[in-house]
Design a protein around this motif. Sequence first.
Motif, PDB file in Angstrom:
ATOM      1  N   ARG A 196      -1.283   4.165   9.582  1.00  0.00           N
ATOM      2  CA  ARG A 196      -1.174   3.149   8.412  1.00  0.00           C
ATOM      3  C   ARG A 196      -0.240   2.192   8.960  1.00  0.00           C
ATOM      4  O   ARG A 196       0.768   2.207   9.479  1.00  0.00           O
ATOM      5  N   ASN A 203       2.177  -2.783   4.572  1.00  0.00           N
ATOM      6  CA  ASN A 203       1.597  -1.472   4.885  1.00  0.00           C
ATOM      7  C   ASN A 203      -0.078  -1.341   4.989  1.00  0.00           C
ATOM      8  O   ASN A 203      -0.719  -0.428   4.842  1.00  0.00           O
ATOM      9  N   VAL A 204      -0.751  -2.713   5.185  1.00  0.00           N
ATOM     10  CA  VAL A 204      -2.283  -2.679   5.124  1.00  0.00           C
ATOM     11  C   VAL A 204      -2.483  -2.215   6.679  1.00  0.00           C
ATOM     12  O   VAL A 204      -1.970  -2.941   7.624  1.00  0.00           O
ATOM     13  N   THR A 205      -3.425  -1.472   6.845  1.00  0.00           N
ATOM     14  CA  THR A 205      -3.884  -1.202   8.038  1.00  0.00           C
ATOM     15  C   THR A 205      -5.115  -2.236   8.786  1.00  0.00           C
ATOM     16  O   THR A 205      -6.034  -2.345   7.819  1.00  0.00           O
ATOM     17  N   ARG A 207     -11.616   0.804  -1.145  1.00  0.00           N
ATOM     18  CA  ARG A 207     -10.435   0.747  -0.267  1.00  0.00           C
ATOM     19  C   ARG A 207     -10.426   0.053   1.232  1.00  0.00           C
ATOM     20  O   ARG A 207      -9.368   0.057   1.776  1.00  0.00           O
ATOM     21  N   GLU A 217      -7.628  -6.084  -2.842  1.00  0.00           N
ATOM     22  CA  GLU A 217      -6.495  -5.421  -2.159  1.00  0.00           C
ATOM     23  C   GLU A 217      -6.599  -4.279  -1.540  1.00  0.00           C
ATOM     24  O   GLU A 217      -6.383  -3.214  -2.052  1.00  0.00           O
ATOM     25  N   VAL A 248       0.743  -1.215   0.122  1.00  0.00           N
ATOM     26  CA  VAL A 248       0.053  -0.053  -0.201  1.00  0.00           C
ATOM     27  C   VAL A 248       0.937   1.280   0.025  1.00  0.00           C
ATOM     28  O   VAL A 248       1.784   1.428   0.781  1.00  0.00           O
ATOM     29  N   LYS A 249       0.642   2.055  -0.893  1.00  0.00           N
ATOM     30  CA  LYS A 249       1.511   3.490  -0.997  1.00  0.00           C
ATOM     31  C   LYS A 249       1.005   4.268   0.381  1.00  0.00           C
ATOM     32  O   LYS A 249      -0.148   4.087   0.938  1.00  0.00           O
ATOM     33  N   GLU A 252      -6.745  -1.315   1.351  1.00  0.00           N
ATOM     34  CA  GLU A 252      -5.801  -0.466   2.172  1.00  0.00           C
ATOM     35  C   GLU A 252      -6.118  -0.918   3.444  1.00  0.00           C
ATOM     36  O   GLU A 252      -5.046  -0.675   4.390  1.00  0.00           O
ATOM     37  N   ALA A 304      -9.770   6.579   5.857  1.00  0.00           N
ATOM     38  CA  ALA A 304      -8.936   6.831   4.569  1.00  0.00           C
ATOM     39  C   ALA A 304      -9.453   8.332   4.243  1.00  0.00           C
ATOM     40  O   ALA A 304      -9.498   8.517   2.996  1.00  0.00           O
TER      41      ALA A 304
END
Lengths: 373, 369, 595
Positions: free
Chosen positions: C372, C528-530, C421, C496, C339-340, C498, C407
Amino acid sequence: MNKKRMRLKGLIKKESLQIIRDPSSIGIAFLLPVVLLLIFGYGVSLDAEHVPIGIVIEKPGHLAMDFTGGFYNSEYFSPTVFSNIQEAEKALMKRRIMAICWIRSDFERRVLSTKDSPVGIIVNGVDANQAKIVTGYITGVWIKWLSQYARSKGLRLDAPVNVEQRIWFNAAVRSRNFLVPGLIAVIMTLIGGMLTSMVVAREWERGTMEALLVTPVRIKEVILGKIIPYFVLGMGGMAISVVIAIFIFHVPFRGSFLALTYASALFMLTAIFLGLLISTAAGSQFVAGQIAIVITFLPAFMLSGFVFDINSMPFPIQVITHIVAARYFVSILQSLFLVGNVWKIYIINCIWLMVMALLFFRIIRKKSHKRLA
Amino acid sequence: MLRRILALTIKEFIVILKNKKSRMVLIIPPIAQIIVFGYAATFDLKDVGVAIYNEDRGEVSRDVIARFQGARVFKIVNWIQSDREIAPILNEQKALMVLHFHEDFSKDILRGKGGNLQIILDGRNSNTALIALSYCRQIISDFNRAYSKRFRGVLPPARLKVRAWFNRTLNSHWFIIPGIVALLTIVVTLEVTALSVAKEREAGTFDQLLVTPMTPFEILLGKSLPGLIIGILEGTFIILMTCFWFEIPLRGSLLVLYSGLFVFLLSAIGIGLMISSISLTQQQGLMGAFMFLVPAVVLSGFATPIANMPEFVQRFTLLNPMRYFLVIVRSVFLQGAGFDILWTQYIPLAIIGVVSLAVAAALFRKRMY
Amino acid sequence: MASNLPDIPSKDDNAIAAKGVWKVFHVGKRKVEALRDCSFDVKPGIVTGLIGPDGAGKTTFMRLCVGLLIPDEGSLSVLGLDPERDYLKIQSEIRYMPQRFGLYEDLTVQENLDLYSDLLGVPEEMRKERYDVLMSMTGLGPFTRRLAGRLSGGMKQKLGLACTLIKPPRLLILDEPTVGVDPVSRRELWHIVYSQVEREGMSVLLSTSYLDEAERCQEVILMHQGEVLGQGLPHEFSSKVKGHSFMLRVPGGEKRRLQQELSNRNQVADSLILGERIRLVMWDALKPKEVKDTLGLSDKIEVESVPPRFEDAFIWRLKKRLMEKGESVRFKIITHKRVKGKRDEPVIVVKDLKRRFGDFYAVGGISFEVKRGEIFGLLGANGAGKTTTFRMLCGLLPASEGTLLVAGKNLRKARAKARVRIGYMAQKFSLYEDLTVLQNLRFFSSAYGLYGKRQRERIDWALDAFELIGEVDTVSKNLPLGYKQRLALAAALMHEPEIIFLDEPTSGVDPLARRQFWAHINSLSESNVTIMVTTHFMEEAEYCDRIVIMKRGKILAHGTPEELKERYHPEGIKNPTMEDAFIALVESKGEVANE
């Protein structure tokens, strides 16, 4: 108190409390009959009144006016005049009028020369039954006019055979008198089926059945514990329906109340057994609901003799109607209300109901046991 | 968006069709019911039981009786000899009516006085009684006409020439069977829709659905399509049965008929989904379905005409989608009506459909917790 | 009836004796051997635990004992009676509490008790006394007039237990009595069970998937895939793996990566994150130094030998068994798109959030932030307002007051796109039960707007990553619980997301499946997934980076697991567990709130 009685009491109490907690059950048992009976009792009638009729007189004259005057004086009709037949036919197409009375320009001339003058009557035949009834009414107007005309001319036109009708049991031929008792049977089928069709499936889905089965309770007690509260509820609804029929719709009641109570109890049981059977066989509430929608209401409505006369159905269909419990009850109710205690009809139908009830009960009994799967 | 809706529709179909029992419920009853109801639902009489009580020894009564024997509607089941026998026969429904010829029946007629024929009917089913009576009158009137012509040489100055449009023989099957198209499709549609949201609520999957990017509108479409497709398929089947099995003429265009079916299904689905969205449990959904279905059928004009209902009930029926579709289906079948005549039926149907669907979609989100 | 009762077995007889019991089910087209040649005895007068993962056959065995099912082969004797023939007698002598005890939710507490008194034939005159005992024991006294459906999960279970104990049975069978129950209520349940054993001398057979509870049993029967693996005292099991257990102290934020790495090492039988530390179970008994060497751990990591727990032994035993059968015991590690966005940037912001139902505040003003890549735990007793909070975050329920951003958006009002998301896994793994595994995946991926090649790829990924490939065409209704859980997680991850929301994701799931599940969560966090999670299971709180503990709609405490353990541990306990801290916290603060 012995344990058996105690267990049964506990189950009945539980089921009754659940009924009370869920206002929709009470609503179905008491509100549904009241609302449906009121709406239908007022709403369902085969007796036509104020039938819109179109009148076309091509050449106004004394005789034509005299004849059509009969429509204005009759409460069965509300006539509208059209200037030509094309317009009237258009109105018939658009269902604004039910029938046309078409008096041609040569009507008066032919009547005076007693040349068997035809009066054109066109009825909208889509609703064949109504068309027949309306045709009957029109014939009545015509006969009345004919005899008046004859008398005024001093002609002897007496028909060789006069019909003198006597309609027993329902002298005023009110369709409400036979529809309301039939309706009670249909509503009771719904109540019995609807209230109970989900109760067993629900217990399985919520896991309460498993907990119940491992207590010392007997399966017979579980079934009885379900039947008794709904039976009481259904009989309550039945009583209300009868009161409405007699006191609001003034349907005469000529039989004995004891016989009515006994037959109602028998029918209520059959309806409840059917609901329980659906519930037991379906396994899930979803399927039970679907089955209940399909097999309770429509057959009771169509095949019980409530509106459609069973004797006029083709033989194979008459045979099929025997699996519809409501048919026996409709027959019992119509006789008890309008005729009195006709024991032969009463007993035969009760026996049929009893056979059905026992059969359903046997199947339920066989399908329910204290084991999983 | 289309793909999401399609996915939801496919899912709904699997849910409906996966279970063998619920598959059967969708397929077998409509087939059985169209056939059984198609034959059962008639107001026309046949083989009406008649008992003859003839005290007359003359010739005229025998002629009259012969006419009854010749009529297909009647069937003479009993000959009785005394007044006392009348009551049991009618009470126990051995015959619907008794024809009673007095001792002097023939004598009176020969004297030119006119003889009285007494007809005693069982009025328990007043409709049957009235229809039977009108058949009797028909027979007597024909007899009179023939008798007058033969023996007296006089005729009344005018006569009625009755023609029935659209249904020449006034066969009531023609009226009822197209109505079954409406009856069965609404039942099937409710069956498919009325429990569908409630079921997902109970299982918790409705939450899952709501957190996906699907909008209520998409969910609505996905939930409606199965009902629509199943409704159209079953509707088609019943229409085919009506045309080919029961041989009822389809005089109008299929386009008009199917447009009607489509709008009707929309409104039925809308109401079904509305019931389902209000319900917290399947039990409530089922009750709701019944609460709607029963009045909708009885007050639709399916069996008893709306015009005969009191004013307030008539106004109430304006909310009933079945009322409009019954007019459409019957007019298209028997009358060959087109949009020019029927548009007044399409508009209220469409309004009911749009409003109920909108309410259902709004309830998806509102009815949480 | 009373005259032909069999001779009452003497005290020394076994409560249950099973000999060579087989039970086979046919689920769809599959044949499932639920019990395979099971033979064991359950001793009278003690608490026996039936322990094993999902599909071990525990529930089947219990149902056989009460006569709900009939064994295909073998003999079974319960209190000296044959459950197949004498099931009615058995059912009046023993009590069984099924997994979802069937309380009538539309009846009040009192009415439920009355019903079971009637069913069990408890004479009227004895009831009052018995009710008083049970109500004071369960603490349900003040709630007798409340509808059972409106009780919290813990109270429901206590009521269920009370209903079965109205007439003290000679044998009590409890199927997973503590699933979905918060730690405080769990302790109370255990207390009730033991007090009954002591007071009435009854025998108890219970199943559980909480392994800490196994240690509270007096005897344990270990089951796996329908077979009995062993029977004995809990400490006998643990002592077998003495010297296998270690605690690693890992400096910095490396614990997740390290645990992931260690978990698939050949020498390691089990590894678990416990706050800032990692608990290791080695295949062989070793010294701390040897551990460090064999695993090649860096010097910064401290290794300490710790006494074995029952759980260590259980996992060790189970995995060994699986390896003998040639099955893989490695944990799958899933790959997820990175995840960005900056780590530590807040992605969930909750400020003064309130939710009212009528006059009652289910959530009464809470604030927290989730960053995050964090694993954030929402803890609390049953009825604390966790689920309500959760539903508001997902946009399933409107908030009455306060701000709430996920988000950067309020999901309730945000356009549908924003919902792409997030991922959501509902309580009890709500899947479409009538659909097969593949159909479920296909549906959920389409619902999130995947199609064509991408959809196929994701489905293949899910089938592979969550080891569902063998069950593609199984209707999900027929899946074992552990599979359902994996499928539910897979469904939530198809697009996928976030951020993912997990509502009690491991409730009722066995320890092995739980470990696999957390391995997945770990790797998600690494990408980086919350992750936002609610749980009753305190050990799981230790997996989280930060947690919030709620009670009655308010936040009682929040911080890292280490901080909370440090701050709230009860006096006199060394190395407190999260559960100790939780109970201490909830009980102390609870009294304050009551005043």
